[in-house]
Design a protein around this motif. Structure first.
Motif, PDB file in Angstrom:
ATOM      1  N   SER A   1       1.855 -56.077 -24.396  1.00  0.00           N
ATOM      2  CA  SER A   1       2.295 -57.431 -24.965  1.00  0.00           C
ATOM      3  C   SER A   1       3.417 -57.477 -25.918  1.00  0.00           C
ATOM      4  CB  SER A   1       0.806 -58.272 -25.292  1.00  0.00           C
ATOM      5  OG  SER A   1       0.083 -58.132 -24.171  1.00  0.00           O
ATOM      6  N   ALA A   2       4.604 -57.978 -25.739  1.00  0.00           N
ATOM      7  CA  ALA A   2       5.421 -57.902 -26.667  1.00  0.00           C
ATOM      8  C   ALA A   2       6.683 -58.822 -26.121  1.00  0.00           C
ATOM      9  CB  ALA A   2       6.228 -56.565 -26.672  1.00  0.00           C
ATOM     10  N   VAL A   3       7.690 -58.821 -26.782  1.00  0.00           N
ATOM     11  CA  VAL A   3       8.816 -59.777 -26.205  1.00  0.00           C
ATOM     12  C   VAL A   3      10.059 -58.611 -25.711  1.00  0.00           C
ATOM     13  CG1 VAL A   3      10.602 -61.212 -26.859  1.00  0.00           C
ATOM     14  CG2 VAL A   3       8.599 -61.485 -27.864  1.00  0.00           C
TER      15      VAL A   3
ATOM     16  N   GLY B   1      15.199 -63.142 -23.806  1.00  0.00           N
ATOM     17  CA  GLY B   1      13.750 -62.447 -24.047  1.00  0.00           C
ATOM     18  C   GLY B   1      12.815 -63.065 -22.936  1.00  0.00           C
ATOM     19  N   THR B   2      11.956 -62.182 -22.618  1.00  0.00           N
ATOM     20  CA  THR B   2      10.563 -62.304 -21.897  1.00  0.00           C
ATOM     21  C   THR B   2       9.585 -62.099 -22.899  1.00  0.00           C
ATOM     22  OG1 THR B   2      11.722 -61.947 -19.801  1.00  0.00           O
ATOM     23  CG2 THR B   2       9.205 -61.979 -19.951  1.00  0.00           C
ATOM     24  N   ARG B   3       8.704 -63.414 -23.047  1.00  0.00           N
ATOM     25  CA  ARG B   3       7.483 -62.877 -23.893  1.00  0.00           C
ATOM     26  C   ARG B   3       6.376 -62.573 -22.895  1.00  0.00           C
ATOM     27  NH1 ARG B   3       5.490 -63.892 -28.741  1.00  0.00           N
ATOM     28  NH2 ARG B   3       7.461 -64.717 -29.507  1.00  0.00           N
TER      29      ARG B   3
ATOM     30  N   TRP C   1      29.080 -51.040 -38.783  1.00  0.00           N
ATOM     31  CA  TRP C   1      27.920 -51.827 -39.152  1.00  0.00           C
ATOM     32  C   TRP C   1      28.137 -53.166 -38.646  1.00  0.00           C
ATOM     33  CZ3 TRP C   1      23.802 -49.828 -41.487  1.00  0.00           C
ATOM     34  CH2 TRP C   1      23.676 -48.668 -42.339  1.00  0.00           C
ATOM     35  N   LEU C   2      26.897 -53.847 -38.208  1.00  0.00           N
ATOM     36  CA  LEU C   2      27.019 -55.113 -37.514  1.00  0.00           C
ATOM     37  C   LEU C   2      25.627 -55.639 -38.293  1.00  0.00           C
ATOM     38  CD1 LEU C   2      27.343 -54.084 -33.832  1.00  0.00           C
ATOM     39  CD2 LEU C   2      28.969 -54.919 -35.319  1.00  0.00           C
ATOM     40  N   TRP C   3      25.946 -57.163 -38.205  1.00  0.00           N
ATOM     41  CA  TRP C   3      24.612 -57.921 -38.747  1.00  0.00           C
ATOM     42  C   TRP C   3      24.123 -58.855 -37.664  1.00  0.00           C
ATOM     43  CZ3 TRP C   3      21.364 -57.260 -42.727  1.00  0.00           C
ATOM     44  CH2 TRP C   3      21.963 -56.116 -43.727  1.00  0.00           C
ATOM     45  N   TYR C   4      23.170 -59.029 -37.398  1.00  0.00           N
ATOM     46  CA  TYR C   4      22.593 -60.054 -36.585  1.00  0.00           C
ATOM     47  C   TYR C   4      21.467 -60.934 -37.194  1.00  0.00           C
ATOM     48  CZ  TYR C   4      24.349 -57.326 -32.311  1.00  0.00           C
ATOM     49  OH  TYR C   4      24.978 -56.525 -31.585  1.00  0.00           O
ATOM     50  N   LYS C   5      21.265 -62.001 -36.398  1.00  0.00           N
ATOM     51  CA  LYS C   5      20.479 -63.171 -36.505  1.00  0.00           C
ATOM     52  C   LYS C   5      19.730 -63.487 -35.420  1.00  0.00           C
ATOM     53  CE  LYS C   5      19.640 -67.696 -38.395  1.00  0.00           C
ATOM     54  NZ  LYS C   5      20.041 -69.035 -38.762  1.00  0.00           N
ATOM     55  N   GLN C   6      18.229 -63.599 -35.771  1.00  0.00           N
ATOM     56  CA  GLN C   6      17.318 -63.692 -34.619  1.00  0.00           C
ATOM     57  C   GLN C   6      16.652 -65.139 -35.148  1.00  0.00           C
ATOM     58  OE1 GLN C   6      14.332 -60.856 -33.812  1.00  0.00           O
ATOM     59  NE2 GLN C   6      14.079 -61.898 -31.585  1.00  0.00           N
ATOM     60  N   GLU C   7      16.616 -66.287 -34.182  1.00  0.00           N
ATOM     61  CA  GLU C   7      16.096 -67.348 -34.488  1.00  0.00           C
ATOM     62  C   GLU C   7      14.871 -67.264 -33.750  1.00  0.00           C
ATOM     63  OE1 GLU C   7      18.367 -70.754 -34.327  1.00  0.00           O
ATOM     64  OE2 GLU C   7      19.812 -70.259 -35.747  1.00  0.00           O
ATOM     65  N   PRO C   8      13.652 -67.956 -34.213  1.00  0.00           N
ATOM     66  CA  PRO C   8      12.378 -67.923 -33.507  1.00  0.00           C
ATOM     67  C   PRO C   8      12.559 -68.315 -32.072  1.00  0.00           C
ATOM     68  CG  PRO C   8      12.226 -69.186 -35.416  1.00  0.00           C
ATOM     69  CD  PRO C   8      13.678 -68.927 -35.264  1.00  0.00           C
ATOM     70  N   GLY C   9      12.172 -67.523 -30.997  1.00  0.00           N
ATOM     71  CA  GLY C   9      12.016 -67.982 -29.639  1.00  0.00           C
ATOM     72  C   GLY C   9      13.473 -67.343 -29.032  1.00  0.00           C
ATOM     73  N   GLU C  10      14.455 -66.685 -29.708  1.00  0.00           N
ATOM     74  CA  GLU C  10      15.434 -66.494 -28.971  1.00  0.00           C
ATOM     75  C   GLU C  10      16.139 -64.863 -29.473  1.00  0.00           C
ATOM     76  OE1 GLU C  10      16.096 -69.920 -27.605  1.00  0.00           O
ATOM     77  OE2 GLU C  10      17.399 -68.257 -27.243  1.00  0.00           O
ATOM     78  N   GLY C  11      16.952 -64.409 -28.824  1.00  0.00           N
ATOM     79  CA  GLY C  11      17.426 -63.102 -28.956  1.00  0.00           C
ATOM     80  C   GLY C  11      18.272 -62.835 -30.248  1.00  0.00           C
ATOM     81  N   PRO C  12      18.538 -61.719 -30.524  1.00  0.00           N
ATOM     82  CA  PRO C  12      19.597 -61.542 -31.846  1.00  0.00           C
ATOM     83  C   PRO C  12      20.750 -61.936 -31.621  1.00  0.00           C
ATOM     84  CG  PRO C  12      17.860 -59.541 -31.660  1.00  0.00           C
ATOM     85  CD  PRO C  12      18.003 -60.651 -30.523  1.00  0.00           C
TER      86      PRO C  12
ATOM     87  N   ILE D   1      15.188 -63.783 -38.716  1.00  0.00           N
ATOM     88  CA  ILE D   1      15.136 -62.374 -39.037  1.00  0.00           C
ATOM     89  C   ILE D   1      16.620 -61.910 -38.903  1.00  0.00           C
ATOM     90  CG2 ILE D   1      14.004 -60.012 -38.369  1.00  0.00           C
ATOM     91  CD1 ILE D   1      12.108 -61.488 -36.987  1.00  0.00           C
ATOM     92  N   TYR D   2      17.125 -60.926 -39.841  1.00  0.00           N
ATOM     93  CA  TYR D   2      18.291 -60.480 -40.220  1.00  0.00           C
ATOM     94  C   TYR D   2      18.329 -59.084 -39.908  1.00  0.00           C
ATOM     95  CZ  TYR D   2      19.811 -65.152 -41.772  1.00  0.00           C
ATOM     96  OH  TYR D   2      20.236 -66.262 -41.604  1.00  0.00           O
ATOM     97  N   PHE D   3      18.711 -58.704 -38.749  1.00  0.00           N
ATOM     98  CA  PHE D   3      18.954 -57.382 -38.495  1.00  0.00           C
ATOM     99  C   PHE D   3      20.485 -56.516 -38.917  1.00  0.00           C
ATOM    100  CE2 PHE D   3      15.173 -56.610 -36.185  1.00  0.00           C
ATOM    101  CZ  PHE D   3      14.875 -58.043 -35.838  1.00  0.00           C
TER     102      PHE D   3
END
Lengths: 113, 110
Positions: free
Chosen positions: A87-89, A107-109, B32-43, B86-88
Protein backbone atom coordinates in the motif's frame (compact mmCIF):
# COMPACT_ATOMS: atom_id res chain seq x y z
CA UNK A 1 0.35 18.62 -23.61
CA UNK A 2 -1.67 16.32 -21.34
CA UNK A 3 1.25 15.56 -19.08
CA UNK A 4 2.05 12.13 -17.69
CA UNK A 5 -1.16 10.14 -17.39
CA UNK A 6 -1.55 7.42 -14.80
CA UNK A 7 -4.42 5.06 -14.22
CA UNK A 8 -6.19 4.19 -12.11
CA UNK A 9 -6.03 7.10 -9.63
CA UNK A 10 -7.12 4.83 -6.81
CA UNK A 11 -7.03 1.08 -6.45
CA UNK A 12 -8.28 -0.99 -3.55
CA UNK A 13 -7.61 -4.70 -3.77
CA UNK A 14 -7.49 -7.75 -1.58
CA UNK A 15 -4.27 -9.35 -0.53
CA UNK A 16 -3.15 -11.93 -3.07
CA UNK A 17 -4.73 -10.24 -6.05
CA UNK A 18 -2.80 -9.03 -9.07
CA UNK A 19 -2.56 -5.27 -9.50
CA UNK A 20 -1.59 -3.47 -12.70
CA UNK A 21 -0.75 0.21 -12.76
CA UNK A 22 -0.54 2.07 -16.04
CA UNK A 23 1.38 5.06 -17.31
CA UNK A 24 1.44 7.10 -20.49
CA UNK A 25 4.53 9.33 -20.60
CA UNK A 26 4.75 12.69 -22.32
CA UNK A 27 5.12 12.31 -26.06
CA UNK A 28 8.77 12.71 -27.04
CA UNK A 29 10.15 11.82 -23.64
CA UNK A 30 12.43 8.79 -23.84
CA UNK A 31 12.99 8.06 -20.15
CA UNK A 32 10.33 6.72 -17.83
CA UNK A 33 10.55 6.24 -14.07
CA UNK A 34 8.38 4.38 -11.56
CA UNK A 35 8.47 5.65 -7.96
CA UNK A 36 6.76 4.53 -4.78
CA UNK A 37 5.96 7.00 -2.01
CA UNK A 38 5.20 6.14 1.60
CA UNK A 39 5.34 8.17 4.79
CA UNK A 40 8.07 5.95 6.19
CA UNK A 41 10.37 5.72 3.17
CA UNK A 42 9.57 8.82 1.14
CA UNK A 43 10.07 8.68 -2.64
CA UNK A 44 11.75 5.47 -3.76
CA UNK A 45 12.82 4.82 -7.34
CA UNK A 46 11.66 1.34 -8.35
CA UNK A 47 12.80 1.11 -11.96
CA UNK A 48 13.56 3.30 -14.91
CA UNK A 49 13.54 2.82 -18.66
CA UNK A 50 15.47 4.58 -21.37
CA UNK A 51 14.20 4.17 -24.94
CA UNK A 52 11.83 1.45 -23.65
CA UNK A 53 14.71 -0.62 -22.22
CA UNK A 54 14.91 -1.21 -18.45
CA UNK A 55 18.15 0.39 -17.26
CA UNK A 56 18.04 0.03 -13.49
CA UNK A 57 15.57 -2.15 -11.60
CA UNK A 58 17.58 -2.33 -8.39
CA UNK A 59 14.80 -0.54 -6.54
CA UNK A 60 12.17 -3.18 -7.31
CA UNK A 61 11.40 -4.64 -3.89
CA UNK A 62 11.07 -8.27 -4.87
CA UNK A 63 10.01 -10.69 -7.57
CA UNK A 64 6.35 -9.88 -6.99
CA UNK A 65 6.99 -6.59 -8.78
CA UNK A 66 7.51 -6.38 -12.53
CA UNK A 67 7.47 -3.54 -15.02
CA UNK A 68 7.24 -3.40 -18.78
CA UNK A 69 7.46 -0.75 -21.43
CA UNK A 70 6.27 -2.34 -24.69
CA UNK A 71 6.44 0.95 -26.59
CA UNK A 72 7.37 4.60 -26.13
CA UNK A 73 3.89 5.61 -25.05
CA UNK A 74 2.96 3.02 -22.46
CA UNK A 75 4.32 1.33 -19.36
CA UNK A 76 2.88 -0.96 -16.71
CA UNK A 77 3.89 -1.83 -13.17
CA UNK A 78 2.46 -5.11 -11.96
CA UNK A 79 2.34 -6.56 -8.47
CA UNK A 80 1.45 -10.23 -8.20
CA UNK A 81 0.49 -11.28 -5.60
CA UNK A 82 -0.18 -8.03 -3.77
CA UNK A 83 0.39 -7.67 -0.02
CA UNK A 84 -0.81 -5.06 2.50
CA UNK A 85 2.74 -3.64 2.79
CA UNK A 86 2.53 -2.69 -0.90
CA UNK A 87 0.00 0.00 0.00
CA UNK A 88 1.49 3.31 -1.16
CA UNK A 89 1.20 5.96 -3.83
CA UNK A 90 2.91 4.91 -7.03
CA UNK A 91 4.14 7.63 -9.36
CA UNK A 92 5.24 7.47 -12.94
CA UNK A 93 7.50 10.23 -14.30
CA UNK A 94 9.05 10.90 -17.68
CA UNK A 95 11.82 13.06 -19.08
CA UNK A 96 13.89 13.60 -22.17
CA UNK A 97 16.94 11.56 -21.26
CA UNK A 98 17.76 11.19 -17.59
CA UNK A 99 18.68 14.85 -17.47
CA UNK A 100 16.61 17.90 -16.71
CA UNK A 101 13.57 17.68 -14.51
CA UNK A 102 11.16 14.82 -14.50
CA UNK A 103 7.46 15.38 -15.09
CA UNK A 104 5.39 13.35 -12.68
CA UNK A 105 1.91 11.94 -13.09
CA UNK A 106 -0.76 12.40 -10.44
CA UNK A 107 -0.06 8.97 -9.01
CA UNK A 108 -2.02 5.84 -8.21
CA UNK A 109 -2.98 5.37 -4.58
CA UNK A 110 -2.92 1.63 -3.92
CA UNK A 111 -4.53 0.10 -0.88
CA UNK A 112 -4.16 -3.63 -0.31
CA UNK A 113 -6.48 -4.99 2.37
CA UNK B 1 19.07 3.90 -2.59
CA UNK B 2 20.78 7.13 -1.62
CA UNK B 3 18.61 10.03 -0.55
CA UNK B 4 19.56 13.61 0.09
CA UNK B 5 19.03 14.98 3.59
CA UNK B 6 16.54 17.78 3.82
CA UNK B 7 15.87 19.94 6.83
CA UNK B 8 13.72 20.66 8.52
CA UNK B 9 11.50 17.60 8.07
CA UNK B 10 8.44 19.70 8.75
CA UNK B 11 7.61 23.34 9.35
CA UNK B 12 4.61 25.11 10.83
CA UNK B 13 4.64 28.73 9.68
CA UNK B 14 2.33 31.66 10.21
CA UNK B 15 0.91 33.08 7.01
CA UNK B 16 3.12 35.96 5.87
CA UNK B 17 6.33 34.58 7.33
CA UNK B 18 9.37 33.69 5.27
CA UNK B 19 10.43 30.04 4.92
CA UNK B 20 13.91 28.58 4.58
CA UNK B 21 14.83 24.98 3.95
CA UNK B 22 17.95 23.21 2.81
CA UNK B 23 19.25 20.04 1.28
CA UNK B 24 22.65 18.46 1.86
CA UNK B 25 24.63 15.65 0.36
CA UNK B 26 27.93 13.92 1.00
CA UNK B 27 28.51 13.94 -2.76
CA UNK B 28 28.95 16.72 -5.28
CA UNK B 29 26.10 17.37 -7.67
CA UNK B 30 26.19 19.45 -10.82
CA UNK B 31 22.44 20.04 -11.01
CA UNK B 32 20.00 20.84 -8.22
CA UNK B 33 16.25 20.90 -8.62
CA UNK B 34 13.42 21.85 -6.28
CA UNK B 35 9.97 20.29 -6.52
CA UNK B 36 6.69 20.93 -4.72
CA UNK B 37 4.10 18.24 -4.10
CA UNK B 38 0.56 19.28 -3.25
CA UNK B 39 -1.85 16.88 -1.57
CA UNK B 40 -3.10 14.21 -3.95
CA UNK B 41 -0.74 15.19 -6.75
CA UNK B 42 2.71 14.35 -8.03
CA UNK B 43 5.75 16.59 -7.48
CA UNK B 44 6.00 19.59 -9.79
CA UNK B 45 9.29 21.22 -10.76
CA UNK B 46 9.74 24.70 -9.28
CA UNK B 47 13.34 25.72 -9.94
CA UNK B 48 16.41 24.21 -11.62
CA UNK B 49 20.00 25.23 -10.78
CA UNK B 50 23.01 24.37 -12.92
CA UNK B 51 26.01 26.26 -11.55
CA UNK B 52 27.67 26.51 -8.15
CA UNK B 53 26.67 29.75 -6.47
CA UNK B 54 23.72 30.28 -8.81
CA UNK B 55 20.73 32.08 -7.33
CA UNK B 56 17.43 31.69 -9.18
CA UNK B 57 13.98 33.07 -8.40
CA UNK B 58 10.49 32.00 -9.37
CA UNK B 59 8.04 34.51 -7.97
CA UNK B 60 8.30 34.43 -4.19
CA UNK B 61 10.62 31.42 -4.34
CA UNK B 62 14.39 31.73 -4.45
CA UNK B 63 16.78 28.81 -4.63
CA UNK B 64 20.55 28.69 -4.43
CA UNK B 65 23.11 26.17 -5.61
CA UNK B 66 25.60 25.88 -2.75
CA UNK B 67 29.17 26.93 -3.46
CA UNK B 68 30.51 23.54 -2.32
CA UNK B 69 28.09 21.82 -4.75
CA UNK B 70 27.01 19.60 -1.86
CA UNK B 71 24.01 21.63 -0.82
CA UNK B 72 21.12 23.75 -1.98
CA UNK B 73 18.68 26.12 -0.33
CA UNK B 74 15.10 27.18 -0.97
CA UNK B 75 13.47 30.29 0.45
CA UNK B 76 9.84 31.31 0.21
CA UNK B 77 9.01 34.90 1.07
CA UNK B 78 5.72 36.07 2.56
CA UNK B 79 4.13 32.62 2.72
CA UNK B 80 0.50 32.17 1.71
CA UNK B 81 -1.91 29.26 2.32
CA UNK B 82 -1.34 27.75 -1.14
CA UNK B 83 2.36 27.23 -0.31
CA UNK B 84 1.28 24.20 1.73
CA UNK B 85 2.82 20.96 0.51
CA UNK B 86 5.94 18.85 0.56
CA UNK B 87 9.07 20.37 -0.95
CA UNK B 88 11.66 18.01 -2.41
CA UNK B 89 15.16 18.75 -3.52
CA UNK B 90 16.80 16.58 -6.16
CA UNK B 91 20.38 16.40 -7.31
CA UNK B 92 22.13 14.92 -10.30
CA UNK B 93 25.72 14.08 -11.19
CA UNK B 94 26.49 14.16 -14.89
CA UNK B 95 23.82 12.30 -16.82
CA UNK B 96 22.85 10.05 -13.93
CA UNK B 97 19.28 9.78 -12.76
CA UNK B 98 18.03 12.22 -10.13
CA UNK B 99 18.49 11.55 -6.43
CA UNK B 100 15.61 12.93 -4.37
CA UNK B 101 15.63 14.39 -0.90
CA UNK B 102 13.55 13.21 2.02
CA UNK B 103 11.20 16.20 1.75
CA UNK B 104 10.17 19.13 3.92
CA UNK B 105 6.47 19.27 4.81
CA UNK B 106 5.24 22.86 5.04
CA UNK B 107 2.07 23.76 6.93
CA UNK B 108 0.76 27.34 6.93
CA UNK B 109 -1.16 28.52 9.97
CA UNK B 110 -3.72 31.19 9.03
Amino acid sequence: DAGVIQSPRHEVTEMGQEVTLRCKPISGHNSLFWYRQTMMRGLELLIYFNNNVPIDDSGMPEDRFSAKMPNASFSTLKIQPSEPRDSAVYFCASSFGTGDGYTFGSGTRLTVV
Amino acid sequence: GQQLNQSPQSMFIQEGEDVSMNCTSSSIFNTWLWYKQEPGEGPVLLIALYKAGELTSNGRLTAQFGITRKDSFLNISASIPSDVGIYFCAGRRGNEKLTFGTGTRLTIIP
